[in-house]
Enzyme design. Structure first.
Site, short mmCIF file in Angstrom:
data_model
loop_
_atom_site.label_atom_id
_atom_site.label_comp_id
_atom_site.label_asym_id
_atom_site.label_seq_id
_atom_site.Cartn_x
_atom_site.Cartn_y
_atom_site.Cartn_z
N HIS A 162 7.49 1.28 -10.97
CA HIS A 162 6.36 0.79 -10.18
C HIS A 162 5.06 1.16 -10.86
O HIS A 162 4.94 2.23 -11.46
CB HIS A 162 6.40 1.34 -8.74
CG HIS A 162 6.58 2.82 -8.65
ND1 HIS A 162 7.80 3.43 -8.80
CD2 HIS A 162 5.68 3.82 -8.44
CE1 HIS A 162 7.66 4.74 -8.69
NE2 HIS A 162 6.38 5.00 -8.47
N VAL A 165 10.24 8.10 -7.05
CA VAL A 165 11.06 6.95 -6.64
C VAL A 165 11.58 6.29 -7.92
O VAL A 165 10.80 5.85 -8.77
CB VAL A 165 10.26 5.95 -5.80
CG1 VAL A 165 11.12 4.73 -5.46
CG2 VAL A 165 9.72 6.60 -4.53
N HIS A 206 1.17 2.03 -10.24
CA HIS A 206 0.17 2.43 -9.24
C HIS A 206 -1.17 1.79 -9.62
O HIS A 206 -1.61 1.91 -10.77
CB HIS A 206 -0.05 3.96 -9.26
CG HIS A 206 1.12 4.78 -8.81
ND1 HIS A 206 1.16 5.39 -7.58
CD2 HIS A 206 2.27 5.13 -9.43
CE1 HIS A 206 2.29 6.09 -7.47
NE2 HIS A 206 2.98 5.94 -8.59
N ARG A 249 0.84 -1.20 0.00
CA ARG A 249 0.00 0.00 0.00
C ARG A 249 0.88 1.26 0.00
O ARG A 249 1.88 1.32 0.72
CB ARG A 249 -0.96 -0.01 1.20
CG ARG A 249 -1.94 -1.15 1.12
CD ARG A 249 -3.14 -1.02 2.03
NE ARG A 249 -3.88 -2.29 2.03
CZ ARG A 249 -4.75 -2.65 1.08
NH1 ARG A 249 -5.02 -1.83 0.09
NH2 ARG A 249 -5.36 -3.83 1.14
N ASP A 250 0.46 2.24 -0.83
CA ASP A 250 1.19 3.51 -0.92
C ASP A 250 1.10 4.24 0.42
O ASP A 250 0.03 4.30 1.05
CB ASP A 250 0.60 4.37 -2.04
CG ASP A 250 1.50 5.51 -2.43
OD1 ASP A 250 2.07 5.47 -3.55
OD2 ASP A 250 1.65 6.46 -1.63
N ILE A 251 2.20 4.84 0.82
CA ILE A 251 2.25 5.54 2.12
C ILE A 251 1.40 6.82 2.09
O ILE A 251 0.97 7.29 3.14
CB ILE A 251 3.73 5.83 2.49
CG1 ILE A 251 3.89 6.02 3.98
CG2 ILE A 251 4.29 7.00 1.71
CD1 ILE A 251 5.33 5.98 4.45
N ASN A 259 4.44 6.50 -13.60
CA ASN A 259 5.05 7.81 -13.81
C ASN A 259 6.49 7.61 -14.26
O ASN A 259 7.22 6.78 -13.72
CB ASN A 259 5.01 8.62 -12.51
CG ASN A 259 3.60 9.01 -12.12
OD1 ASN A 259 2.79 9.37 -12.98
ND2 ASN A 259 3.28 8.93 -10.84
P1 DGP Z 1 5.88 8.12 -8.03
O1 DGP Z 1 5.51 9.53 -7.78
O2 DGP Z 1 5.17 7.56 -9.25
O3 DGP Z 1 7.39 7.90 -8.09
O4 DGP Z 1 5.31 7.31 -6.80
C1 DGP Z 1 6.06 7.00 -5.65
C2 DGP Z 1 5.06 6.61 -4.60
O5 DGP Z 1 5.77 5.93 -3.58
C3 DGP Z 1 4.34 7.78 -3.92
O6 DGP Z 1 2.96 7.73 -4.22
C4 DGP Z 1 4.60 7.59 -2.44
C5 DGP Z 1 5.15 6.19 -2.36
N1 DGP Z 1 6.17 6.00 -1.34
C6 DGP Z 1 7.32 6.70 -1.19
N2 DGP Z 1 8.02 6.24 -0.14
C7 DGP Z 1 7.30 5.20 0.38
C8 DGP Z 1 7.51 4.33 1.47
O7 DGP Z 1 8.52 4.38 2.19
N3 DGP Z 1 6.54 3.39 1.71
C9 DGP Z 1 5.42 3.29 0.92
N4 DGP Z 1 4.54 2.34 1.24
N5 DGP Z 1 5.20 4.11 -0.13
C10 DGP Z 1 6.12 5.05 -0.39
#
Ligand code: DGP
Length: 113
Positions: A100, A96, A102, A29-31, A87
């Protein structure tokens, strides 16, 4: 990659709420969720982004989408619909540098533009 946050999550060095794992991908799950369901589906091997995908990665990318489809059913969002986003680079808002997918759903989403 030792300084990649998603590699650390995949290794279990950083906690995450995992919803799926196999030999190729991990999903968690996204943070910062942007929808009631917001899951990231991530290859277990480090790939910076779409720009650095190799031909041999094509089955892996297909697998990301298969897992997304399966998770959409599992999350109960398949019937109403969901959004899949990768993205790539600065203008898209990639933060990041580990490719990945979404998976977003659980509410109506605005048209993109
Ligand atoms: P993007 O913007 O497409 O690179 O998405 C990166 C996503 O990663 C963003 O929606 C927040 C998520 N994210 C960043 N750090 C962490 C983390 O430490 N844990 C989790 N679960 N998600 C994270």
């Amino acid at each position: 990659m030792s300084d990649c946050i998603f590699c650390k999550i995949i290794k279990g060095d950083i906690p995450s709420t995992n919803v799926f794992r196999d030999e190729q991908v991990t999903a968690f799950r996204d943070i910062h969720p942007a929808a009631p369901t917001h899951i990231l589906i991530v290859p277990n091997k480090h790939i910076d982004g779409v720009d650095t995908l190799a031909g041999e990665d094509e089955p892996l990318i297909g697998h990301l989408f298969s897992v997304a489809k399966q998770l959409a059913v599992q999350e109960g969002i398949a019937e109403k619909g969901y959004r899949l986003i990768i993205n790539t680079g600065e203008h898209a808002g990639q933060t990041v540098n580990h490719v990945h997918l979404h998976l977003l759903g659980g509410k109506p989403m605005q048209l993109m533009g």
